[in-house]
Design a protein around this motif. Structure first.
Motif: not given
Length: 453
Positions: A141-147, A445-449
């Motif tokens: 989710v790190d990249g998505e929050m940056s996006y 990074g940070v990973r979630v489901r």
């Protein structure tokens, strides 16, 4: 109910001169030792200078409150100059006051309400992207929050949409910039020439500045050609601003510097906080249930509006507690302009003074259960008292972040949108590794489901 999320465990004792260099090369947090979290003031002797760490709440308030006696130190200015130029974040004195007068009105409450719909549009686009991965598999989710935070910056500051390829380019460039800027600062502290690190940070900064400067140049050309625009974005506010003291306005070069600063302050820091918030929520299903119930009671099935933000206290406390545990900017560097005695230590003129939200927010004598994630603490008398004296995620005093209300509005909207639509589960195989560079991030990074509700 609370739990203790990961952070680098402090060393038993202060690192030696060489160990400080090796440990700080990748992350300044790795230099900290146990007494760092309980002392009121510390001293680090470096070649040619002593660095002072101030954790005394009264002195923190005094230092951050006096921008003339304690201006920003050149260490931070030199490290960030490749990206931020001569901006509100790096300047001091009369020039900083002038820039503050020109930039601050663009973040007035009225304009924040105007840009809320643009934030909501970016959040809706984010949900469309997340729908494709909300299948229970582990997702970064790190990249998505940056996006999404970069998209919000583009929409609210520049009235432009952000393409996926550009978002990835910016994300990669920011990671590269942070990597080199951290090492440049370490080298400067050790009186070593930061040639390669400065070259690397300038290369990364050029990529970001090229993207932003082209948009600004186009907008200024439209204005100079007399083309009318009904845009209500933040760039319009800065372009139209006139300093009532000097009568001047921001030049093209200054606008580029300010927008780059807003990008770092409004995109990178928000992305950091949101990423950590999602990780923390993934560990607390009961909090997600509480937030969903709160949203249903306040908002129901309709779309979010600006007035909803203040009416979601449970979610607001989650964001506040995230900023306490993982403040995006982990330390501020000020300079003592005159020799003085602080807590029985002789501080020479020119000495760097570090004030660390990371340490202040986890100080053993100022907070109950300082390393625990406990959003409810802000509803208790003890928590409110601690926050009043030792909570500075947006700094404090005259240089308090002008985008604090903007960041809070953005963060609560994004988190509310995600939690209402998905159940955020932990990835039991993933533990984030905290690193402190320009911002506090996870090195792995940070990973979630995610699961659709």
């Amino acid at each position: 109910m609370s739990f203790q999320p990961p952070y680098p465990k402090p060393h038993v004792r202060k690192s030696s001169f060489i160990l400080r260099f090796l440990r700080g090369w990748n992350s300044w947090i790795d230099v900290l030792f146990e007494r760092s979290y309980s002392m009121k003031m510390g001293k680090i002797s470096q070649p040619g200078m002593d660095i002072f760490m101030v954790n005394d709440a009264d002195w923190v308030r005094r230092i951050l409150g006096d921008t003339h006696q304690y201006p920003k130190h050149e260490l931070m200015q030199r490290a960030l100059e490749p990206l931020l130029g001569s901006s509100i974040f790096t300047t001091n004195g009369d020039e900083w006051e002038r820039q503050r007068r020109l930039v601050e009105p663009a973040f007035a409450q009225a304009r924040l309400k105007l840009v809320f719909s643009l934030m909501a549009d970016a959040a809706a686009s984010m949900l469309q992207r997340l729908d494709a991965v909300a299948d229970g598999r582990s997702h970064e989710v790190d990249g998505e929050m940056s996006y999404v935070t970069a998209d919000i910056i583009f929409r609210t500051i520049l009235s432009d949409n952000l393409e996926a390829s550009t978002a990835q380019e910016i994300y990669d460039a920011f990671l590269e910039f942070q990597h080199h800027a951290q090492r440049a600062m370490i080298l400067m502290i050790y009186r070593l020439p930061p040639v390669l690190s400065t070259w690397g940070s300038r290369r990364a900064a050029r990529k970001i500045r090229a993207i932003l400067s082209g948009i600004i140049a186009r907008r200024m050309a439209e204005r100079d050609e007399g083309k009318l625009s009904d845009r209500q974005d933040i760039l319009s506010g800065m372009m139209d601003a006139v300093d009532l003291v000097t009568g001047d306005s921001l030049s093209y070069e200054e606008l580029v510097d300010q927008v780059c600063t807003l990008f770092l302050a409004g995109h990178e820091t928000s992305a950091s906080a949101l990423t950590w918030a999602l990780y923390l929520l993934s560990q607390c299903p009961h909090l997600q249930d509480k937030i969903v119930a709160e949203i249903e009671a306040v908002v129901g099935d309709r779309e979010f509006v600006a007035g909803d933000i203040k009416d979601l206290p449970a979610l607001g406390n989650v964001f506040r507690e995230t900023l306490r545990l993982y403040p995006p900017v982990g330390f501020f560097v000020r300079e003592a302009t005159q020799s003085q005695c602080i807590r029985k230590k002789d501080v020479k003129a020119g000495s760097p003074i570090l004030i660390s939200p990371w340490l202040l927010h986890r100080h053993r004598t100022l907070w109950e259960r300082p390393d625990d994630f406990a959003p409810e603490r802000f509803e208790t008398e003890a928590g409110k008292a601690s926050a009043k004296c030792a909570y500075i995620p947006f700094s404090k005093g005259p240089r308090v972040c002008i985008g604090a209300a903007y960041a809070t509005q953005e963060a609560v909207l994004i988190l509310a949108s995600i939690v209402r639509r998905y159940r955020v589960d932990a990835d039991p195989m993933h533990v984030p590794k905290v690193v402190g560079r320009v911002t506090v991030r996870s090195g792995n990074g940070v990973r979630v489901r995610l699961h659709r509700r």
